[in-house]
Design a protein around this motif. Structure first.
Motif, PDB file in Angstrom:
ATOM      1  N   HIS A   4      -4.802   0.081 -12.710  1.00 30.49           N
ATOM      2  CA  HIS A   4      -4.765  -0.775 -11.521  1.00 30.49           C
ATOM      3  C   HIS A   4      -5.874  -1.822 -11.553  1.00 30.49           C
ATOM      4  O   HIS A   4      -5.674  -2.946 -11.107  1.00 30.49           O
ATOM      5  CB  HIS A   4      -4.857   0.068 -10.249  1.00 30.49           C
ATOM      6  N   GLU A  36      -1.188   8.335  -8.022  1.00 29.98           N
ATOM      7  CA  GLU A  36      -0.632   7.009  -8.315  1.00 29.98           C
ATOM      8  C   GLU A  36       0.022   6.401  -7.079  1.00 29.98           C
ATOM      9  O   GLU A  36      -0.164   5.215  -6.784  1.00 29.98           O
ATOM     10  CB  GLU A  36       0.387   7.115  -9.454  1.00 29.98           C
ATOM     11  N   ASN A  37       0.756   7.199  -6.326  1.00 28.80           N
ATOM     12  CA  ASN A  37       1.422   6.700  -5.130  1.00 28.80           C
ATOM     13  C   ASN A  37       0.409   6.231  -4.086  1.00 28.80           C
ATOM     14  O   ASN A  37       0.552   5.155  -3.518  1.00 28.80           O
ATOM     15  CB  ASN A  37       2.331   7.782  -4.541  1.00 28.80           C
ATOM     16  N   SER A  40      -1.292   3.065  -5.325  1.00 27.76           N
ATOM     17  CA  SER A  40      -0.353   1.933  -5.259  1.00 27.76           C
ATOM     18  C   SER A  40      -0.197   1.436  -3.830  1.00 27.76           C
ATOM     19  O   SER A  40      -0.140   0.223  -3.585  1.00 27.76           O
ATOM     20  CB  SER A  40       1.009   2.342  -5.814  1.00 27.76           C
ATOM     21  N   LYS A  44      -1.195  -2.236  -2.231  1.00 28.79           N
ATOM     22  CA  LYS A  44      -0.251  -3.007  -1.427  1.00 28.79           C
ATOM     23  C   LYS A  44      -0.851  -3.446  -0.092  1.00 28.79           C
ATOM     24  O   LYS A  44      -0.652  -4.570   0.359  1.00 28.79           O
ATOM     25  CB  LYS A  44       0.981  -2.144  -1.163  1.00 28.79           C
TER      26      LYS A  44
END
Length: 135
Positions: A4, A36-37, A40, A44
């Protein structure tokens, strides 16, 4: 974090993971999906500003703790108590987020752990704390 950091140059990633944790008895693939979720989602929701995402990981005598914090939008748009439980009542634009957080909760529950959401005292955005008991 490294992936990331390379793809999101406008976000400062702070790595506070204790590298001397050693071996943990967890499903590495599923647990990685959870982390990861959450990262992420943090990416966002920090768009449009100088983002900060901090990942802290450490082990106590009884648990493995992961805390992910950001300086993004936080939880003004939903009640925190419902964040990982009742994704079906969200508006249609946010339903996918709730579904993934609900699946994260299920994966953490399979490890007999817990996930809590809150507001980061240090960064002002979202905060997720995952606790997995050490067996």
């Amino acid at each position: 974090i490294e992936v990331h950091a390379h793809t999101n140059e406008n976000i400062d990633f702070i790595d506070r993971v204790d590298t001397s944790i050693g071996f943990l008895k967890i499903d590495k693939i599923q647990f990685r999906q959870v982390i990861e979720n959450i990262i992420s989602n943090a990416v966002k929701f920090t768009k449009g500003k100088k983002g900060i995402i901090c990942v802290t990981g450490y082990k106590t005598d009884t648990s493995f703790i992961v805390k992910i914090e950001d300086n993004g939008e936080g939880f003004e748009w939903i009640q925190i108590k419902e964040l990982v439980d009742k994704y079906s009542k969200w508006n249609s634009n946010m339903m996918w987020l709730g579904m993934w957080l609900y699946l994260c909760k299920k994966i953490i529950s399979m490890h007999h752990g817990t996930i809590e959401a809150g507001v980061s005292k240090e960064f002002g955005g979202a905060e997720f704390i995952i606790e997995i008991p050490i067996t």
